[in-house]
Enzyme design. Structure first.
Site, PDB file in Angstrom:
ATOM      1  N   ARG A   1       9.755 -19.046 -27.973  1.00 49.77           N
ATOM      2  CA  ARG A   1      10.028 -17.606 -27.936  1.00 49.77           C
ATOM      3  C   ARG A   1       8.708 -16.841 -27.944  1.00 49.77           C
ATOM      4  O   ARG A   1       7.635 -17.428 -28.105  1.00 49.77           O
ATOM      5  CB  ARG A   1      10.930 -17.239 -29.115  1.00 49.77           C
ATOM      6  CG  ARG A   1      12.361 -17.780 -28.901  1.00 49.77           C
ATOM      7  CD  ARG A   1      13.195 -17.628 -30.136  1.00 49.77           C
ATOM      8  NE  ARG A   1      13.139 -16.286 -30.663  1.00 49.77           N
ATOM      9  CZ  ARG A   1      13.430 -15.953 -31.923  1.00 49.77           C
ATOM     10  NH1 ARG A   1      13.787 -16.902 -32.786  1.00 49.77           N
ATOM     11  NH2 ARG A   1      13.364 -14.707 -32.318  1.00 49.77           N
TER      12      ARG A   1
ATOM     13  N   ASN B   1       2.091 -33.170 -38.503  1.00 45.54           N
ATOM     14  CA  ASN B   1       3.356 -33.720 -38.040  1.00 45.54           C
ATOM     15  C   ASN B   1       4.489 -33.013 -38.766  1.00 45.54           C
ATOM     16  O   ASN B   1       4.532 -32.984 -39.999  1.00 45.54           O
ATOM     17  CB  ASN B   1       3.423 -35.217 -38.338  1.00 45.54           C
ATOM     18  CG  ASN B   1       4.704 -35.821 -37.785  1.00 45.54           C
ATOM     19  OD1 ASN B   1       4.792 -36.153 -36.611  1.00 45.54           O
ATOM     20  ND2 ASN B   1       5.722 -35.924 -38.633  1.00 45.54           N
TER      21      ASN B   1
ATOM     22  N   ARG C   1      24.922   2.725  -1.844  1.00 40.87           N
ATOM     23  CA  ARG C   1      25.551   1.478  -1.405  1.00 40.87           C
ATOM     24  C   ARG C   1      25.250   0.295  -2.336  1.00 40.87           C
ATOM     25  O   ARG C   1      25.901  -0.733  -2.266  1.00 40.87           O
ATOM     26  CB  ARG C   1      25.101   1.152   0.032  1.00 40.87           C
ATOM     27  CG  ARG C   1      25.695   2.101   1.067  1.00 40.87           C
ATOM     28  CD  ARG C   1      24.972   2.039   2.398  1.00 40.87           C
ATOM     29  NE  ARG C   1      23.735   2.820   2.409  1.00 40.87           N
ATOM     30  CZ  ARG C   1      22.933   2.972   3.461  1.00 40.87           C
ATOM     31  NH1 ARG C   1      23.244   2.378   4.604  1.00 40.87           N
ATOM     32  NH2 ARG C   1      21.838   3.707   3.385  1.00 40.87           N
TER      33      ARG C   1
ATOM     34  N   THR D   1      15.466  11.883   5.366  1.00 39.79           N
ATOM     35  CA  THR D   1      14.122  11.293   5.355  1.00 39.79           C
ATOM     36  C   THR D   1      13.052  12.262   5.880  1.00 39.79           C
ATOM     37  O   THR D   1      11.909  12.224   5.424  1.00 39.79           O
ATOM     38  CB  THR D   1      14.107   9.976   6.158  1.00 39.79           C
ATOM     39  OG1 THR D   1      14.797  10.164   7.399  1.00 39.79           O
ATOM     40  CG2 THR D   1      14.790   8.862   5.390  1.00 39.79           C
TER      41      THR D   1
HETATM   42  C1  UD1 Z   1      16.634   4.655   7.742  1.00 39.09           C
HETATM   43  C2  UD1 Z   1      16.384   5.252   9.131  1.00 39.09           C
HETATM   44  C3  UD1 Z   1      16.873   4.279  10.173  1.00 39.09           C
HETATM   45  C4  UD1 Z   1      16.214   2.935  10.002  1.00 39.09           C
HETATM   46  C5  UD1 Z   1      16.359   2.408   8.579  1.00 39.09           C
HETATM   47  C6  UD1 Z   1      15.451   1.212   8.369  1.00 39.09           C
HETATM   48  C7  UD1 Z   1      16.588   7.673   8.896  1.00 39.09           C
HETATM   49  C8  UD1 Z   1      17.450   8.852   9.107  1.00 39.09           C
HETATM   50  N1  UD1 Z   1      17.101   6.504   9.252  1.00 39.09           N
HETATM   51  O1  UD1 Z   1      18.044   4.541   7.595  1.00 39.09           O
HETATM   52  O2  UD1 Z   1      16.590   4.775  11.473  1.00 39.09           O
HETATM   53  O3  UD1 Z   1      16.753   2.000  10.935  1.00 39.09           O
HETATM   54  O4  UD1 Z   1      15.963   3.403   7.629  1.00 39.09           O
HETATM   55  O5  UD1 Z   1      15.674   0.590   7.136  1.00 39.09           O
HETATM   56  O6  UD1 Z   1      15.470   7.809   8.461  1.00 39.09           O
HETATM   57  N2  UD1 Z   1      15.061   8.773   1.157  1.00 39.09           N
HETATM   58  C9  UD1 Z   1      14.448   9.807   0.494  1.00 39.09           C
HETATM   59  N3  UD1 Z   1      14.988  11.044   0.572  1.00 39.09           N
HETATM   60  C10 UD1 Z   1      16.099  11.315   1.299  1.00 39.09           C
HETATM   61  C11 UD1 Z   1      16.721  10.253   1.977  1.00 39.09           C
HETATM   62  C12 UD1 Z   1      16.177   8.992   1.896  1.00 39.09           C
HETATM   63  O7  UD1 Z   1      13.420   9.639  -0.163  1.00 39.09           O
HETATM   64  O8  UD1 Z   1      16.506  12.481   1.321  1.00 39.09           O
HETATM   65  C13 UD1 Z   1      14.465   7.424   1.053  1.00 39.09           C
HETATM   66  C14 UD1 Z   1      15.385   6.399   0.423  1.00 39.09           C
HETATM   67  O9  UD1 Z   1      15.156   6.317  -0.966  1.00 39.09           O
HETATM   68  C15 UD1 Z   1      14.985   5.123   1.149  1.00 39.09           C
HETATM   69  C16 UD1 Z   1      14.442   5.592   2.480  1.00 39.09           C
HETATM   70  O10 UD1 Z   1      14.202   6.975   2.358  1.00 39.09           O
HETATM   71  O11 UD1 Z   1      13.972   4.426   0.450  1.00 39.09           O
HETATM   72  C17 UD1 Z   1      15.404   5.353   3.633  1.00 39.09           C
HETATM   73  O12 UD1 Z   1      16.639   5.996   3.346  1.00 39.09           O
HETATM   74  P1  UD1 Z   1      18.022   5.278   3.618  1.00 39.09           P
HETATM   75  O13 UD1 Z   1      19.106   6.195   3.204  1.00 39.09           O
HETATM   76  O14 UD1 Z   1      18.017   3.915   3.078  1.00 39.09           O
HETATM   77  O15 UD1 Z   1      17.989   5.240   5.213  1.00 39.09           O
HETATM   78  P2  UD1 Z   1      18.777   4.249   6.171  1.00 39.09           P
HETATM   79  O16 UD1 Z   1      20.169   4.714   6.317  1.00 39.09           O
HETATM   80  O17 UD1 Z   1      18.547   2.861   5.774  1.00 39.09           O
HETATM   81 CA    CA Z   2      17.577   1.888   4.048  1.00 45.55          CA
END
Ligand code: UD1
Ligand code: CA
Length: 454
Positions: free
Chosen positions: A333, A377, A16, A79
Site C-alpha cells: 500500500r 526476519n 454522448r 466549434t
Molecule cells: C467535429 C467537427 C467535425 C469533425 C469532428 C472530428 C465541427 C462542427 N465538426 O465534430 O467536422 O469531423 O469534430 O472529430 O467542428 N467544443 C467546444 N465548444 C463548443 C463545441 C465543441 O469547445 O461550443 C469542443 C468539444 O469539447 C470537443 C471539440 O470541440 O473537444 C469538438 O466538438 P464535438 O462536439 O465533439 O464535435 P464533433 O461532432 O465530433
Molecule cells: Ca468529437
C-alpha cells in the site's frame, strides 16, 4: 520563421459519453484526453497555447495547470464560436494557428508537424488534416471540387445521402493563417442542422474569398479517431495501448501478451524486463532492468529497482529496491519502501513502512507504520498492531531482529538490534538489544487426559 499558436477545443459537455466526468477529462491509458493533446502540442515549437474551456472549466484548468493559457466559452455555441473566444489573446498576432479538438488524443506530434509543414509549403490560409474512414458516420465530410481541391466540409447531420458516401473526413485538426482565421470566423453563421457555429465553415468562407485552402491526408485513420462516446473511448484505449506496448518492446522490454498488458503513457520500463499477461501499470511508474512483472499485477505510481520480481500483486505508490521479490499475492500500500534483496511473500500487506535490505516477510503478515531494519526476519502470521481505534502508532524493528511466527507487535514498540521474539508472543514493551522476548502463556501437559476427551 512563423510564430505558431495553438488552440485546443475543450469546452463541450460530451453528452454522448453519458458521464458525470467532462468528456475531455476521460483518461486514455491513464491520461485525460485533453492532456494528451496539450502534451503533444507542447513537444512542438509553439509560442502560445490556448485551451478553450467551458463545461468543467475549473477541472480542466486544474488538470492542465500551467501547460496552457485558458479562455472561457461560457455558452457552447459551436466549434467556430469556441475558437472565436481566443480572439482576445491571439486576434492581433501574425502567425500560424494550429487548432486541435480536445477529444482526439491519438494525433501524434509528428502528424501535427507534417500538417504544419504542408500548410507552410502550400502557402495556404487554411489546411485541414483529413483521413479516410471505413465508416465515416458522425464525422464532417470533406467535399472536393472538380480539380480535387477542398471546397467545403459538410457535417454528417447536414450532409445529403450522396455526400455521406464520402469517406474522407475532417479530423478536427487544422492550420490557419491566424489573421485570416479570425476574420473568417466573423462570417460564420449557424444556419445548419444543429444551430451551431461550425469551425469547418471557415474553409468554405476562405475558399470563396479565393484564398488557398489545402488538405493534408493522415495515412492512418486510427490516429484521428474522435472520441464522442464510450465505444470510441475503448477504441482509443486499444490504439494507444498498442502504441505504448510497441514502444516498450522496441526499447527491449518483453511483453508476452501485449493485448493483455496495460501500461500507462507515463511509465518507464528498463531493458530485458519481462511483463506477463494481465499486468496493469499505472501512473508514473518506473521499473528497472531485468525485472519480472506479473502475471496479473497492478502497479501504480511506484518505482521498482533492477532484477526485482513482482508476481500476482498490487503495488501502490511504493518504492521497491533491487533484487527484491514481491508476491505472489502481496499488497504494497502507499508509502511502502522496500530495500534491496528483500522478500515479501504470499498474503503480506505492507503499508507506510520501510523494510531494510535483506529482510524477509515471507507469509501472512501485516506490516503497517513500521521501520524495519536490515536482515530482519518476520515469521509467518506476525503483525504490527498499529491502530488502537483512534490513532496509528509506530513499530521500530532494528537490524538483525528475528520475529517468530504469529507475534503481535503492539505499537508503539521498539525491538532493538539482534533481539529474538518467541513465536506466539504479544509484545507490548521495548525488547532490549540481543534479548529473547517470550510473551505467551506457558504450556501445561496433562498426561493421559486426552483419552478422556475421546
Ligand atoms: C467535429 C467537427 C467535425 C469533425 C469532428 C472530428 C465541427 C462542427 N465538426 O465534430 O467536422 O469531423 O469534430 O472529430 O467542428 N467544443 C467546444 N465548444 C463548443 C463545441 C465543441 O469547445 O461550443 C469542443 C468539444 O469539447 C470537443 C471539440 O470541440 O473537444 C469538438 O466538438 P464535438 O462536439 O465533439 O464535435 P464533433 O461532432 O465530433
Ligand atoms: Ca468529437
Amino acid at each position: 520563421m512563423n510564430d505558431i499558436f495553438a488552440i485546443v477545443l475543450a469546452a463541450g459537455q460530451g453528452t454522448r459519453m453519458k458521464s458525470k466526468l467532462y468528456k475531455v477529462l476521460h483518461p486514455v491509458c491513464g491520461k485525460p484526453m485533453v492532456e494528451h493533446v496539450v502534451d503533444n502540442i507542447l513537444t512542438l515549437d509553439v509560442n502560445r497555447i490556448v485551451t478553450i474551456v467551458g463545461h468543467g472549466a475549473d477541472k480542466v484548468k486544474e488538470q492542465l495547470g500551467e501547460k496552457s493559457e485558458y479562455v472561457l466559452q461560457s455558452e457552447q455555441l459551436g466549434t467556430a464560436h469556441a475558437v472565436m473566444q481566443a480572439e482576445s489573446i491571439l486576434g492581433d498576432l501574425e502567425g500560424v494557428t494550429l487548432v486541435v479538438c480536445g477529444d482526439t488524443p491519438l494525433i501524434r506530434p509528428e502528424t501535427m508537424k507534417a500538417l504544419f509543414e504542408h500548410h507552410v509549403a502550400q502557402n495556404a490560409k487554411a489546411t485541414i488534416l483529413t483521413a479516410i474512414a471505413d465508416d465515416p458516420t458522425g464525422y464532417g465530410r470533406v467535399i472536393r471540387d472538380d480539380q480535387g481541391q477542398v471546397a467545403q466540409i459538410v457535417e454528417h447531420k447536414d450532409a445529403t445521402p450522396e455526400q455521406r458516401l464520402e469517406k474522407e473526413i475532417n479530423t478536427g485538426t487544422y492550420c490557419f493563417d491566424n489573421k485570416a482565421l479570425f476574420e473568417a470566423l466573423k462570417l460564420v453563421n449557424n444556419n445548419n442542422a444543429q444551430g451551431e457555429y461550425y469551425l469547418p465553415d471557415v474553409i468554405e468562407i476562405l475558399k470563396q474569398k479565393g484564398e488557398i485552402v489545402t488538405a493534408y491526408v493522415c495515412e492512418d485513420f486510427n490516429e484521428t479517431l474522435g472520441v464522442n462516446d464510450r465505444i470510441a473511448l475503448s477504441q482509443a484505449e486499444e490504439i494507444m495501448r498498442e502504441r505504448i506496448n510497441k514502444k516498450h518492446m522496441a526499447n527491449g522490454v518483453t511483453i508476452i501478451n501485449p493485448s493483455m498488458t496495460h501500461i500507462s503513457i507515463d511509465a518507464e520500463i528498463g531493458r530485458d524486463t519481462i511483463i506477463y499477461p494481465g499486468v496493469v501499470i499505472e501512473g508514473k511508474t518506473v521499473i528497472g532492468e531485468d525485472c519480472v512483472i506479473g502475471p496479473n499485477s497492478q502497479i501504480n505510481d511506484s518505482t521498482i529497482g533492477n532484477r526485482t520480481v513482482v508476481k500476482h500483486s498490487v503495488v501502490q505508490q511504493s518504492v521497491i529496491g533491487e533484487d527484491t521479490s514481491v508476491g505472489p499475492f502481496a499488497h504494497l500500500r502507499p508509502e511502502a519502501e522496500l530495500g534491496n534483496h528483500v522478500k515479501i511473500g504470499n498474503f503480506v500487506e505492507v503499508k507506510k513502512s520501510k523494510i531494510g535490505d535483506e529482510s524477509k516477510v515471507s507469509h501472512l503478515s501485516y506490516i503497517g507504520d513500521a521501520e524495519v531494519g536490515k536482515n530482519v526476519n518476520i515469521g509467518c502470521g506476525s503483525i504490527t498492531v498499529n491502530y488502537d481505534g483512534k490513532n496509528k502508532h509506530k513499530t521500530i524493528i532494528e537490524d538483525n531482529v528475528f520475529v517468530g511466527c504469529n507475534a503481535n507487535l503492539v505499537a508503539p514498540v521498539t525491538l532493538r538490534t539482534g533481539s529474538f521474539i518467541a513465536a506466539g508472543s504479544t509484545i507490548t514493551k521495548e525488547v532490549p538489544k540481543d534479548s529473547l522476548a517470550i510473551a505467551r502463556a506457558r504450556q501445561e501437559n496433562k498426561i493421559d487426559y486426552a483419552k478422556k476427551l475421546k
